[in-house]
Design a protein around this motif. Sequence first.
Motif, PDB file in Angstrom:
ATOM      1  N   HIS A 152      37.785  56.337  40.545  1.00 26.19           N
ATOM      2  CA  HIS A 152      37.794  55.021  39.916  1.00 26.19           C
ATOM      3  C   HIS A 152      36.625  54.168  40.383  1.00 26.19           C
ATOM      4  O   HIS A 152      36.002  53.460  39.602  1.00 26.19           O
ATOM      5  CB  HIS A 152      39.104  54.295  40.205  1.00 26.19           C
ATOM      6  CG  HIS A 152      39.148  52.930  39.610  1.00 26.19           C
ATOM      7  ND1 HIS A 152      38.792  51.810  40.322  1.00 26.19           N
ATOM      8  CD2 HIS A 152      39.459  52.507  38.363  1.00 26.19           C
ATOM      9  CE1 HIS A 152      38.894  50.753  39.542  1.00 26.19           C
ATOM     10  NE2 HIS A 152      39.303  51.144  38.351  1.00 26.19           N
ATOM     11  N   ALA A 154      44.495  53.033  41.113  1.00 33.09           N
ATOM     12  CA  ALA A 154      43.577  53.244  42.240  1.00 33.09           C
ATOM     13  C   ALA A 154      43.985  52.370  43.424  1.00 33.09           C
ATOM     14  O   ALA A 154      43.980  52.833  44.572  1.00 33.09           O
ATOM     15  CB  ALA A 154      42.146  52.949  41.819  1.00 33.09           C
ATOM     16  N   MET A 203      44.017  51.653  35.099  1.00 31.03           N
ATOM     17  CA  MET A 203      43.435  52.577  36.062  1.00 31.03           C
ATOM     18  C   MET A 203      43.174  51.884  37.396  1.00 31.03           C
ATOM     19  O   MET A 203      43.345  52.481  38.443  1.00 31.03           O
ATOM     20  CB  MET A 203      42.152  53.146  35.452  1.00 31.03           C
ATOM     21  CG  MET A 203      41.482  54.196  36.270  1.00 31.03           C
ATOM     22  SD  MET A 203      42.468  55.684  36.336  1.00 31.03           S
ATOM     23  CE  MET A 203      41.567  56.580  37.539  1.00 31.03           C
ATOM     24  N   LYS A 204      42.787  50.612  37.323  1.00 34.35           N
ATOM     25  CA  LYS A 204      42.502  49.875  38.556  1.00 34.35           C
ATOM     26  C   LYS A 204      43.757  49.738  39.412  1.00 34.35           C
ATOM     27  O   LYS A 204      43.704  49.879  40.628  1.00 34.35           O
ATOM     28  CB  LYS A 204      41.931  48.500  38.212  1.00 34.35           C
ATOM     29  CG  LYS A 204      41.448  47.734  39.404  1.00 34.35           C
ATOM     30  CD  LYS A 204      40.766  46.456  38.992  1.00 34.35           C
ATOM     31  CE  LYS A 204      40.186  45.755  40.212  1.00 34.35           C
ATOM     32  NZ  LYS A 204      39.432  44.576  39.870  1.00 34.35           N
ATOM     33  N   GLY A 225      44.095  60.519  35.910  1.00 33.14           N
ATOM     34  CA  GLY A 225      43.062  59.500  36.112  1.00 33.14           C
ATOM     35  C   GLY A 225      41.681  59.975  35.698  1.00 33.14           C
ATOM     36  O   GLY A 225      40.935  59.248  35.024  1.00 33.14           O
TER      37      GLY A 225
END
Length: 194
Positions: free
Chosen positions: A61, A5, A1-2, A141
């Motif tokens: 995020h 983002a 996810m990072k 997300g």
Amino acid sequence: MKRIALLSGITFGAIMIVLSFAIAAETILRKFFSHSMGGIDELGGYAVAIVAPLAFIVAAHEQAHIRINVLHGQLPLRARAWLNVVAAVSLSLLALFLLYFTFKTVQDTLAYRSIAQTPWATPLIYPQGVWLVAMASFAIGTLVIAARTVMLAFRGDWQTLDRRYGPGSPQDELEAELADLKARDGMQSDEVKP
């Protein structure tokens, strides 16, 4: 996810920089040469539609979206954790609604073979297709975040749930701003040194 983002943030920035140069060029051409490239406003509309979901991904995020937390810090840990779950699930439901709306718009565009009523006469399926992909990324997300919060809640890991997905306290925000200011001051003093 990072990584998603980060990639979303970089893409957002790049598109906005390109758009700002295009608008500056359009303004200079109109002011000094009485000429217009035509369609820059159309390009700006497409850019905003595409980068908005990308910015939403980054905000989700980073937990940077606005949450009213006047009472949040006063509640017991378990109640705060469940509010974090509700916030994450609510955001994912909003993202799914926006994805549905985007999908219906793209579906109508395909059915009617719509084109922009601008000098470029762009077939709208192209920018709307990119818009749909960006909105789907936002929805995915937020669903990942919601699933993680629900899993942590069912495990009873209230500390992790509150720490990772809760809004920061005013003290946390102040410390982050001061650290950012210190980092910027450090960069400026490095630039001044010979």
